[in-house]
Design an enzyme around this catalytic site. Structure first.
Site, PDB file in Angstrom:
ATOM      1  CG  HIS A  17      28.983  30.820  49.729  1.00  0.00           C
ATOM      2  ND1 HIS A  17      27.542  31.342  49.671  1.00  0.00           N
ATOM      3  CD2 HIS A  17      29.639  31.148  48.499  1.00  0.00           C
ATOM      4  CE1 HIS A  17      27.802  32.334  48.623  1.00  0.00           C
ATOM      5  NE2 HIS A  17      28.844  32.047  48.086  1.00  0.00           N
ATOM      6  CG  HIS A  20      26.021  29.028  46.458  1.00  0.00           C
ATOM      7  ND1 HIS A  20      27.011  28.887  46.800  1.00  0.00           N
ATOM      8  CD2 HIS A  20      26.192  29.857  45.401  1.00  0.00           C
ATOM      9  CE1 HIS A  20      27.987  29.392  46.048  1.00  0.00           C
ATOM     10  NE2 HIS A  20      27.529  30.126  45.200  1.00  0.00           N
ATOM     11  CB  CYS A 125      37.072  43.691  35.151  1.00  0.00           C
ATOM     12  SG  CYS A 125      37.464  42.877  36.700  1.00  0.00           S
ATOM     13  CB  CYS A 128      33.637  41.729  35.816  1.00  0.00           C
ATOM     14  SG  CYS A 128      33.602  42.680  37.362  1.00  0.00           S
ATOM     15  CB  CYS A 142      36.821  46.286  38.210  1.00  0.00           C
ATOM     16  SG  CYS A 142      35.347  45.254  38.721  1.00  0.00           S
ATOM     17  CG  HIS A 145      36.781  41.922  40.475  1.00  0.00           C
ATOM     18  ND1 HIS A 145      35.662  42.000  39.693  1.00  0.00           N
ATOM     19  CD2 HIS A 145      36.784  40.456  41.224  1.00  0.00           C
ATOM     20  CE1 HIS A 145      34.999  40.719  39.939  1.00  0.00           C
ATOM     21  NE2 HIS A 145      35.653  39.981  40.560  1.00  0.00           N
ATOM     22  CE  LYS A 294      32.176  36.846  71.950  1.00  0.00           C
ATOM     23  NZ  LYS A 294      31.295  36.794  73.118  1.00  0.00           N
ATOM     24  CE  LYS A 297      38.745  25.976  67.297  1.00  0.00           C
ATOM     25  NZ  LYS A 297      39.319  25.009  68.480  1.00  0.00           N
TER      26      LYS A 297
END
Ligand SMILES: [Zn+2]
Length: 510
Positions: A17, A20, A125, A128, A142, A145, A294, A297
């Site tokens: 993503h 990265h 956890c 983690c 945690c 999380h 806002k 799309k």
């Protein structure tokens, strides 16, 4: 001195993503910069492929785990290749070479007495893949999380991290920019104000078998962080390869702030336990936050680096990353902000300057670089401004102060645009007796653009090369270290310019 820059090895439980992509682009830009400075440079990235979360993700995907990690790792690599990322090595923690180095290090640290067997009960956890102390939980949950951890009591192996706590505090305090920016140094020192626990470095195979077996007890596999951090050494061929001896002294890590603790605490104490020198710098960046409310799309798609680049252009995205985010702080990501940067900074300021200057050189001088005549104060100001922009860039870029490197360069671009207005070449061209004056103005514009192209190569490698090609230089512009490239006046009068397409097309709003 060499320069060795690493990205984190990305965890293959999900697809690449924008976060990265940001880490990888920053590392790539730094690698470019140091290569252009004439420093022997190595750039490493890769994927982290062991641990519980990956088993879970493979199960969710309905694939055997090895097939799953092969697929996601290849996806990361394809992404970086499509983005022209100039990495030298790509480490996968499931490779036999990496596994061997991890086992050798474990055996060595075990033999030295810094790894021991013990029983441990703690709050675990699963998200983690880590134990928490009660005091680190937030209302019993945690902190990351927000789920209640499970109390697990089991036998495991431990690394004597606590032994190195005082050394680490002292090292950080005597090397003030070792962890940078400073806020993250302070965060690590805050962790270290509490007594450091030893690090549990194994997981029982019966509970979690996806990892590197401990060389001294194969009922256990290696804890994913102890395994993953070692990639920074295994990728250099530690311990015997010449690359290790050459590049480790120049090592710098680049990470996002979510993995500060393993890099700021586990890793330096592990290195100390192995008898190795620490890395040179730990460089820590913040997060891209998606603009709330806002959302168009397409935003769902564009945070995937491939579609972002497909839609806006690779160099445009690189420039936006480096210009928009203050390294170390969070920044807002939105298509509107990206479009504004592209249209204002690239299409208008730089693109127009470049097109106008070359256009005039073709119109008035048939595309031949003219020899400058007598310099006037306004020309001398251009030379001085170029020197100032270059000095700022060379100082701030390697310190990861990208905004402070780029802003003066854009001031210089603005100054050249005003220089065109003030010197009015179209008026000079009407008067034959002003021919030498016109030569001088055109030369200062073209040589100023050569300076800009030279500095922009780490930021926008493709566009800088296109600029250089149109200036008639091509890759030869960078045939010596940057400070020499930047000596004013290297553009040779009499040489030919080339026509080319617009550098940065405007993005039209839907
Ligand atoms: Zn957690």
């Amino acid at each position: 001195m060499t320069y060795y820059i690493t990205t984190p090895i990305y965890y293959v439980n999900a697809e690449p993503h924008i976060g990265h992509a940001y880490s990888t682009v920053v590392a790539d830009a730094l690698a470019w910069f140091h290569r252009l400075q004439g420093t022997e440079t190595r750039f490493q990235t890769g994927t982290d492929e062991h641990g519980e979360k990956i088993l879970d993700a493979a199960r969710d995907a309905g694939l055997p785990v090895k097939e799953f990690v092969d697929r996601i790792s290849a996806q990361f690599r394809r992404n970086w290749d499509a983005m022209g990322i100039t990495y030298d090595s790509y480490v996968r923690t499931t490779s036999p070479e990496h596994g061997k180095v991890v086992q050798e290090i474990l055996a060595q640290v075990y033999a030295s007495g810094d790894i021991y067997f013990g029983e441990y009960g703690g709050f675990y956890c699963y998200g983690c893949e880590a134990f928490y102390l009660e005091r680190d939980l937030v209302e019993g949950r945690c902190p990351d999380h927000k789920v209640e951890p499970t109390f697990i009591k089991e036998e495991n192996y431990f690394f004597r991290m606590s032994k190195y706590q005082d050394w680490l505090i002292d090292y950080i305090e005597t090397h003030p920019d070792w962890i940078r920016p400073e806020r993250y140094k302070n965060e690590v020192l805050a962790f270290l104000r509490e007594p450091l626990e030893d690090l549990c470095i194994s997981r029982p195979r019966e509970r979690m078998g996806w990892g590197i077996p401990l060389p001294f007890d194969d009922r256990f596999v290696t804890y994913v962080w102890f395994d993953a951090l070692i990639n920074y050494l295994s990728g250099l061929g530690y311990p015997d390869a010449p690359e290790f001896a050459r590049f480790w002294p120049g090592a710098q890590h680049l990470i996002a702030k979510d993995i500060l603790k393993p890099h700021g605490i586990y890793w330096p104490t592990m290195l100390k336990g192995m008898g190795l020198e620490p890395f040179q710098h730990l460089n820590v960046h913040g997060y891209w936050q998606m603009a709330q409310g806002k959302m168009s799309k397409s935003l769902g798609n564009v945070v995937d680096p491939g579609s972002l680049v497909g839609r806006y252009g690779l160099d445009q995205v690189r420039y936006f990353f480096l210009r928009e985010m203050v390294f170390g702080l969070d920044a807002q990501f939105s298509e509107a902000a990206l479009t504004t940067r592209i249209n204002a900074d690239l299409a208008n300021d730089l693109g127009n300057l470049f097109a106008r200057s070359l256009g005039m050189a073709f119109k008035y001088r048939q595309g031949i670089v003219p020899a400058p005549g007598t310099s006037e104060p306004m020309d001398q100001e251009i030379v001085a401004a170029a020197g100032h922009a270059a000095a700022e860039f060379l100082q701030h870029f390697p310190a990861l102060e990208f905004g402070r490197a780029l802003a003066p360069l854009w001031e210089f671009i603005g100054r050249l645009n005003r220089y065109i207005v003030a010197s009015a070449p179209w008026e000079l061209a009407k008067r034959p007796e002003a021919a030498s004056r016109l030569d001088t103005v055109l030369y200062h514009l073209l040589e100023g653009l050569r300076q800009i192209a030279a500095l922009l190569r780490p930021v926008m490698p493709g566009s800088a090369l296109k600029m250089s090609q149109q200036l008639g230089l091509g890759p030869a512009l960078w045939d010596r270290p940057l400070p020499q490239v930047l000596q004013w006046g290297r553009l040779r009068p009499g040489s030919s310019l080339n026509k080319g397409p617009a550098l940065f097309p405007r993005i039209e709003n839907d």
